[in-house]
Design a protein around this motif. Structure first.
Motif, PDB file in Angstrom:
ATOM      1  N   LEU A  28      63.370 -27.289  -7.787  1.00  0.00           N
ATOM      2  CA  LEU A  28      62.958 -25.952  -8.223  1.00  0.00           C
ATOM      3  C   LEU A  28      64.133 -25.188  -8.834  1.00  0.00           C
ATOM      4  N   ILE A  29      65.294 -25.337  -8.237  1.00  0.00           N
ATOM      5  CA  ILE A  29      66.466 -24.599  -8.715  1.00  0.00           C
ATOM      6  C   ILE A  29      67.003 -25.190 -10.015  1.00  0.00           C
ATOM      7  N   ILE A  30      66.995 -26.506 -10.120  1.00  0.00           N
ATOM      8  CA  ILE A  30      67.447 -27.155 -11.361  1.00  0.00           C
ATOM      9  C   ILE A  30      66.684 -26.605 -12.564  1.00  0.00           C
ATOM     10  N   PHE A  31      65.373 -26.408 -12.387  1.00  0.00           N
ATOM     11  CA  PHE A  31      64.530 -25.959 -13.500  1.00  0.00           C
ATOM     12  C   PHE A  31      64.273 -24.456 -13.477  1.00  0.00           C
ATOM     13  N   ARG A  32      65.056 -23.730 -12.687  1.00  0.00           N
ATOM     14  CA  ARG A  32      65.040 -22.262 -12.689  1.00  0.00           C
ATOM     15  C   ARG A  32      63.658 -21.674 -12.421  1.00  0.00           C
ATOM     16  N   VAL A  33      62.950 -22.242 -11.486  1.00  0.00           N
ATOM     17  CA  VAL A  33      61.655 -21.680 -11.095  1.00  0.00           C
ATOM     18  C   VAL A  33      61.897 -20.294 -10.492  1.00  0.00           C
ATOM     19  N   SER A  34      61.101 -19.314 -10.888  1.00  0.00           N
ATOM     20  CA  SER A  34      61.331 -17.938 -10.433  1.00  0.00           C
ATOM     21  C   SER A  34      60.505 -17.560  -9.207  1.00  0.00           C
ATOM     22  N   LYS A  35      59.292 -18.124  -9.102  1.00  0.00           N
ATOM     23  CA  LYS A  35      58.439 -17.796  -7.956  1.00  0.00           C
ATOM     24  C   LYS A  35      57.759 -19.057  -7.440  1.00  0.00           C
ATOM     25  N   LEU A  36      57.732 -19.177  -6.120  1.00  0.00           N
ATOM     26  CA  LEU A  36      57.068 -20.306  -5.472  1.00  0.00           C
ATOM     27  C   LEU A  36      56.004 -19.766  -4.526  1.00  0.00           C
ATOM     28  N   PHE A  37      54.778 -20.239  -4.720  1.00  0.00           N
ATOM     29  CA  PHE A  37      53.663 -19.837  -3.862  1.00  0.00           C
ATOM     30  C   PHE A  37      53.211 -21.033  -3.040  1.00  0.00           C
ATOM     31  N   TRP A  38      53.187 -20.860  -1.735  1.00  0.00           N
ATOM     32  CA  TRP A  38      52.706 -21.900  -0.835  1.00  0.00           C
ATOM     33  C   TRP A  38      51.265 -21.614  -0.449  1.00  0.00           C
ATOM     34  N   ILE A  39      50.408 -22.605  -0.606  1.00  0.00           N
ATOM     35  CA  ILE A  39      49.042 -22.522  -0.091  1.00  0.00           C
ATOM     36  C   ILE A  39      49.054 -23.214   1.268  1.00  0.00           C
ATOM     37  N   ASP A  40      48.798 -22.462   2.319  1.00  0.00           N
ATOM     38  CA  ASP A  40      48.915 -22.994   3.681  1.00  0.00           C
ATOM     39  C   ASP A  40      47.639 -23.708   4.100  1.00  0.00           C
ATOM     40  N   ASP A  41      47.370 -24.831   3.448  1.00  0.00           N
ATOM     41  CA  ASP A  41      46.158 -25.595   3.780  1.00  0.00           C
ATOM     42  C   ASP A  41      46.347 -26.459   5.019  1.00  0.00           C
ATOM     43  N   LEU A  42      47.588 -26.684   5.426  1.00  0.00           N
ATOM     44  CA  LEU A  42      47.851 -27.478   6.623  1.00  0.00           C
ATOM     45  C   LEU A  42      47.587 -26.667   7.892  1.00  0.00           C
ATOM     46  N   ARG A  43      47.757 -25.375   7.787  1.00  0.00           N
ATOM     47  CA  ARG A  43      47.543 -24.437   8.907  1.00  0.00           C
ATOM     48  C   ARG A  43      48.326 -24.857  10.149  1.00  0.00           C
ATOM     49  N   ASN A  44      49.561 -25.177   9.921  1.00  0.00           N
ATOM     50  CA  ASN A  44      50.455 -25.578  10.997  1.00  0.00           C
ATOM     51  C   ASN A  44      51.582 -24.540  11.069  1.00  0.00           C
ATOM     52  N   LYS A  45      51.587 -23.744  12.135  1.00  0.00           N
ATOM     53  CA  LYS A  45      52.552 -22.654  12.247  1.00  0.00           C
ATOM     54  C   LYS A  45      53.990 -23.160  12.274  1.00  0.00           C
ATOM     55  N   TYR A  46      54.192 -24.326  12.872  1.00  0.00           N
ATOM     56  CA  TYR A  46      55.544 -24.888  12.949  1.00  0.00           C
ATOM     57  C   TYR A  46      56.056 -25.261  11.567  1.00  0.00           C
ATOM     58  N   ILE A  47      55.229 -25.945  10.765  1.00  0.00           N
ATOM     59  CA  ILE A  47      55.628 -26.330   9.412  1.00  0.00           C
ATOM     60  C   ILE A  47      55.929 -25.088   8.582  1.00  0.00           C
ATOM     61  N   LYS A  48      55.090 -24.090   8.702  1.00  0.00           N
ATOM     62  CA  LYS A  48      55.306 -22.844   7.952  1.00  0.00           C
ATOM     63  C   LYS A  48      56.633 -22.209   8.338  1.00  0.00           C
ATOM     64  N   ARG A  49      56.948 -22.199   9.631  1.00  0.00           N
ATOM     65  CA  ARG A  49      58.203 -21.620  10.107  1.00  0.00           C
ATOM     66  C   ARG A  49      59.404 -22.397   9.573  1.00  0.00           C
ATOM     67  N   VAL A  50      59.293 -23.726   9.552  1.00  0.00           N
ATOM     68  CA  VAL A  50      60.379 -24.558   9.035  1.00  0.00           C
ATOM     69  C   VAL A  50      60.611 -24.268   7.556  1.00  0.00           C
ATOM     70  N   ILE A  51      59.536 -24.169   6.785  1.00  0.00           N
ATOM     71  CA  ILE A  51      59.652 -23.884   5.355  1.00  0.00           C
ATOM     72  C   ILE A  51      60.384 -22.560   5.129  1.00  0.00           C
ATOM     73  N   ILE A  52      59.954 -21.526   5.832  1.00  0.00           N
ATOM     74  CA  ILE A  52      60.560 -20.201   5.680  1.00  0.00           C
ATOM     75  C   ILE A  52      62.039 -20.229   6.044  1.00  0.00           C
ATOM     76  N   ASP A  53      62.346 -20.812   7.191  1.00  0.00           N
ATOM     77  CA  ASP A  53      63.731 -20.809   7.682  1.00  0.00           C
ATOM     78  C   ASP A  53      64.664 -21.613   6.778  1.00  0.00           C
ATOM     79  N   ILE A  54      64.203 -22.767   6.316  1.00  0.00           N
ATOM     80  CA  ILE A  54      65.069 -23.609   5.481  1.00  0.00           C
ATOM     81  C   ILE A  54      65.323 -22.970   4.126  1.00  0.00           C
TER      82      ILE A  54
END
Length: 236
Positions: A28-54
């Motif tokens: 994403l950074i190599i290609f200068r993406v400005s906005k990233l939208f996640w669709i939370d279809d997995l509905r896994n709170k742990y995965i969502k937390r990991v994504i945010i924190d990382i």
């Protein structure tokens, strides 16, 4: 850019998730993406937390990482590749003409700067003198958000999706350029379960970014870098 959290559905450990996130971040950074939208279809709170924190950890300048609280979700961040965006590539000493991002007066220099601004321009190195700024003039990563799957159609225009049944993007490069110049474009990398094309077929532009692929299925991260590479060529 739109991704689905279910791309982590086959990753069983934090190590696997962190490594995949590292690849996605760099792409994403190599290609200068400005906005990233996640669709939370997995509905896994742990995965969502990991994504945010990382993401928050990776995009933070090295000298500000001490502000981040120790979390189990970040226990494998040593595996992350450096993002090397301009705000991360600064020297320990003040250099004239250098912009720095900071927090609470700390900008990675020996002394704290007495300023309420989060961006400074160093105008003199010895002694250190700065000018306050309200913006950072270089690419500094992307903003990210989480959305409900039903928000896609109403929120975005010029949606692009990669599909084996899509058009040749090179032949239709003028069409892509026209969309980009008028209202920008948003690329969707569909979930592993598929079915996105049927749901959105009347609302999106479909292109085949990997013609004559040599494998049965393309992974999300492979589709991501392939599609962005072609788009970068077209729009560059």
């Amino acid at each position: 850019m739109i991704l689905f959290t279910s791309i982590f559905s086959t990753d069983k450990s934090l190590t696997e998730i962190t490594l995949k996130m590292s690849f996605i971040l760099r792409t994403l950074i190599i290609f200068r993406v400005s906005k990233l939208f996640w669709i939370d279809d997995l509905r896994n709170k742990y995965i969502k937390r990991v994504i945010i924190d990382i993401i928050n950890y990776a995009l933070k300048p090295p000298y500000l990482k001490k502000e981040i609280k120790i979390r189990k979700t970040l226990s494998k961040v040593g595996l992350l590749n450096p993002v090397n965006i301009p705000s991360h590539m600064v020297e320990k000493e003040a250099i004239e003409g250098e912009y720095r991002i900071g927090s609470k007066g700390f900008f990675g220099l020996e002394s704290k700067i007495n300023t309420k601004s989060n961006v400074i321009l160093i105008v003199n190195s010895n002694p250190v003198r700065i000018k306050e700024y309200n913006f950072y003039p270089y690419y500094n990563g992307f903003k990210f958000y989480f959305l409900n799957k039903n928000n896609i159609l109403g929120k975005f225009e010029n949606l692009l999706i990669a599909s084996r049944s899509g058009k040749d993007p090179i032949k239709y490069s003028s069409e892509i350029k026209d969309m980009y110049e008028k209202k920008g474009i948003t690329l969707i990398i569909g979930p592993p379960s598929g079915g996105l094309l049927k749901q959105l077929s009347d609302y999106i532009h479909v292109y085949n970014f990997l013609p004559n692929q040599g494998v049965k299925d393309i992974r999300a991260e492979e589709a991501l870098i392939s599609s962005l590479s072609i788009l970068n060529f077209i729009l560059g």
